[in-house]
Design an enzyme around this catalytic site. Sequence first.
Site, PDB file in Angstrom:
ATOM      1  N   ASP A  47      -4.855   8.305   8.826  1.00  0.00           N
ATOM      2  CA  ASP A  47      -5.104   7.619  10.087  1.00  0.00           C
ATOM      3  C   ASP A  47      -5.126   8.598  11.232  1.00  0.00           C
ATOM      4  O   ASP A  47      -4.411   9.592  11.232  1.00  0.00           O
ATOM      5  CB  ASP A  47      -4.004   6.591  10.353  1.00  0.00           C
ATOM      6  N   LYS A 104       0.841  -1.213   0.000  1.00  0.00           N
ATOM      7  CA  LYS A 104       0.000   0.000   0.000  1.00  0.00           C
ATOM      8  C   LYS A 104       0.869   1.253   0.000  1.00  0.00           C
ATOM      9  O   LYS A 104       0.632   2.180  -0.773  1.00  0.00           O
ATOM     10  CB  LYS A 104      -0.897   0.009   1.241  1.00  0.00           C
ATOM     11  N   ASN A 105       1.867   1.260   0.899  1.00  0.00           N
ATOM     12  CA  ASN A 105       2.645   2.488   1.063  1.00  0.00           C
ATOM     13  C   ASN A 105       3.587   2.760  -0.098  1.00  0.00           C
ATOM     14  O   ASN A 105       4.254   3.790  -0.130  1.00  0.00           O
ATOM     15  CB  ASN A 105       3.405   2.471   2.391  1.00  0.00           C
ATOM     16  N   ARG A 147      -3.791   9.868   3.985  1.00  0.00           N
ATOM     17  CA  ARG A 147      -2.568  10.633   4.194  1.00  0.00           C
ATOM     18  C   ARG A 147      -1.737  10.712   2.903  1.00  0.00           C
ATOM     19  O   ARG A 147      -1.121  11.729   2.608  1.00  0.00           O
ATOM     20  CB  ARG A 147      -1.762   9.942   5.302  1.00  0.00           C
TER      21      ARG A 147
HETATM   22  C1  UD1 Z   1       4.332   6.875   6.323  1.00  0.00           C
HETATM   23  C2  UD1 Z   1       3.391   5.695   6.203  1.00  0.00           C
HETATM   24  C3  UD1 Z   1       2.886   5.236   7.548  1.00  0.00           C
HETATM   25  C4  UD1 Z   1       4.062   4.994   8.494  1.00  0.00           C
HETATM   26  C5  UD1 Z   1       4.992   6.224   8.515  1.00  0.00           C
HETATM   27  C6  UD1 Z   1       6.239   6.002   9.340  1.00  0.00           C
HETATM   28  C7  UD1 Z   1       2.321   6.043   4.082  1.00  0.00           C
HETATM   29  C8  UD1 Z   1       1.071   6.366   3.338  1.00  0.00           C
HETATM   30  N1  UD1 Z   1       2.252   6.075   5.389  1.00  0.00           N
HETATM   31  O1  UD1 Z   1       3.578   7.967   6.817  1.00  0.00           O
HETATM   32  O2  UD1 Z   1       2.146   4.032   7.369  1.00  0.00           O
HETATM   33  O3  UD1 Z   1       3.554   4.753   9.766  1.00  0.00           O
HETATM   34  O4  UD1 Z   1       5.414   6.538   7.182  1.00  0.00           O
HETATM   35  O5  UD1 Z   1       6.929   4.878   8.901  1.00  0.00           O
HETATM   36  O6  UD1 Z   1       3.344   5.731   3.494  1.00  0.00           O
HETATM   37  N2  UD1 Z   1       6.254  14.717  10.556  1.00  0.00           N
HETATM   38  C9  UD1 Z   1       6.335  16.058  10.883  1.00  0.00           C
HETATM   39  N3  UD1 Z   1       6.348  16.967   9.849  1.00  0.00           N
HETATM   40  C10 UD1 Z   1       6.296  16.586   8.542  1.00  0.00           C
HETATM   41  C11 UD1 Z   1       6.225  15.217   8.226  1.00  0.00           C
HETATM   42  C12 UD1 Z   1       6.208  14.319   9.271  1.00  0.00           C
HETATM   43  O7  UD1 Z   1       6.376  16.437  12.033  1.00  0.00           O
HETATM   44  O8  UD1 Z   1       6.327  17.453   7.657  1.00  0.00           O
HETATM   45  C13 UD1 Z   1       6.231  13.738  11.670  1.00  0.00           C
HETATM   46  C14 UD1 Z   1       4.915  12.971  11.704  1.00  0.00           C
HETATM   47  O9  UD1 Z   1       3.920  13.663  12.409  1.00  0.00           O
HETATM   48  C15 UD1 Z   1       5.315  11.688  12.399  1.00  0.00           C
HETATM   49  C16 UD1 Z   1       6.724  11.443  11.885  1.00  0.00           C
HETATM   50  O10 UD1 Z   1       7.191  12.723  11.436  1.00  0.00           O
HETATM   51  O11 UD1 Z   1       5.369  11.841  13.784  1.00  0.00           O
HETATM   52  C17 UD1 Z   1       6.792  10.420  10.780  1.00  0.00           C
HETATM   53  O12 UD1 Z   1       6.104  10.876   9.668  1.00  0.00           O
HETATM   54  P1  UD1 Z   1       6.436  10.398   8.175  1.00  0.00           P
HETATM   55  O13 UD1 Z   1       7.679   9.597   8.153  1.00  0.00           O
HETATM   56  O14 UD1 Z   1       6.341  11.594   7.304  1.00  0.00           O
HETATM   57  O15 UD1 Z   1       5.225   9.417   7.895  1.00  0.00           O
HETATM   58  P2  UD1 Z   1       4.157   9.452   6.745  1.00  0.00           P
HETATM   59  O16 UD1 Z   1       4.827   9.656   5.432  1.00  0.00           O
HETATM   60  O17 UD1 Z   1       3.035  10.357   7.098  1.00  0.00           O
END
Ligand code: UD1
Length: 426
Positions: free
Chosen positions: A125, A28-29, A101
């Site tokens: 989520d 999915k991701n 997301r």
């Molecule tokens: C992706 C995955 C999700 C997984 C996560 C971490 C998808 C669709 N989702 O989510 O399943 O749990 O990676 O492996 O691929 N953050 C910030 N600012 C930002 C971006 C992120 O503070 O601009 C924080 C987020 O709130 C979170 C952490 O960084 O606490 C990780 O986020 P990120 O690695 O970006 O995860 P996603 O891409 O949203």
Amino acid sequence: MAMVDGSEQIVVRHNGPLAGEVRVPGAKNSVLKLMATALLTDGVTTLTNVPDIADVAIMADLLAAIGVTTAWHPTEDRTLLLTNRGEISPVAPYELVERIRASINVLGPLLTRCGKVRLSLPGGDDFGSRPIDMHMKGLEAMGATFEIRHGYVDAHADRLHGATVTFDFPSVGATENILTAAVFAKGTTVIDNAAREPEIGDLCNFLVEMGSDIEGIGSSTLVVHGVERGSLRPVTHEVVPDRIQAATYIAAAAVTHGEIRLRNARCEHMEMLLRRFADMGLEITPQEDGMTVWSSGRLRSIDVATLPYPGIATDYKPLIVTMISVGEGVGIVTENLYPGRFRYIEELQRLGADISTDGHHAVVRGVAQLSGAPVRAPDIRAGAALVVAGLAAEGETVISGIHHIDRGYDDIVGRLRALGAHIERR
Ligand code: UD1
């Protein structure tokens, strides 16, 4: 496309060891990002090994609103055709963006291709706030300007330019957006402390097949040499296997003391997790195209902390907590990415699990036997963990809220049933 019906439930009954073979679907991701990246090139992009999940259908709706149509291949299984006629409207509306997301992944491609984009702030989520400051900061370094008004982000950059973008934290989504945006930027973009998840490797490979110039694939420094707009070509690409779904079937085998074979799984993408599963007493043997898993006795507990790849992914955590909850001894599970991501623990407690939480730690004391009960899936991975827990719980476990599970799992019921599980949807 997978259908979502809010009233359906999954009913699981305790049964003996699972046995047999399961084919792991595509990730999915990864697929959601590859779909968004098809915005970069006109023509027909073909994705194979695509999971039939609700999030793919939602991303297809979003892309349709922007100008790319999506259809399953008429004869080839799990093959998606994305047709981009070059008539792109760089606007991502709220009704669609709020549902996943990964909709944020249209930001990079639209900005670099169209020079502007209007995007509703993303949802996904419900595990605490998920800001996009790192996405915006990185794109600003490349010349983009942002304005946030009425729940929408307006981004502009006639043509992005290369820059060095250094992340404080290796965000998956931000790495992906900078990467795709850099493809048509003028000059070279360096992404430092880039996320290294296998799904990002898949995206890099896809972009290279399309004609992008990327170095450092698989490492934490990605170097992208921009190419001219219009110079990419549509390709056929196989989606990387889903390591989280793979882990789900391993967990199911583990709690039932089963012996299964996973096909289409990559041990090298799950190295750290498989090592910890071995610490719990699982015998995992790599095979060509997958692995065999044998769980001969009661699991041993372990302490685990979630970390960015190559650490233990936060998405594995509900499965690990479930496994420890029927294991021997006490395990401490620490969440380092999403502070709110312990909501499913109340549901596991309803099944008799002995778990207490303290801040971002969960203390899990193994019990000899869970007992079936009605529970509600709070999100995708926690929902799947409740299915796994139900396999180990005496009596019947009825899981509602399964539209969450359908977002990321391609026929989990059919796959588990083929392994001998007593499980049905009703
Ligand atoms: C992706 C995955 C999700 C997984 C996560 C971490 C998808 C669709 N989702 O989510 O399943 O749990 O990676 O492996 O691929 N953050 C910030 N600012 C930002 C971006 C992120 O503070 O601009 C924080 C987020 O709130 C979170 C952490 O960084 O606490 C990780 O986020 P990120 O690695 O970006 O995860 P996603 O891409 O949203």
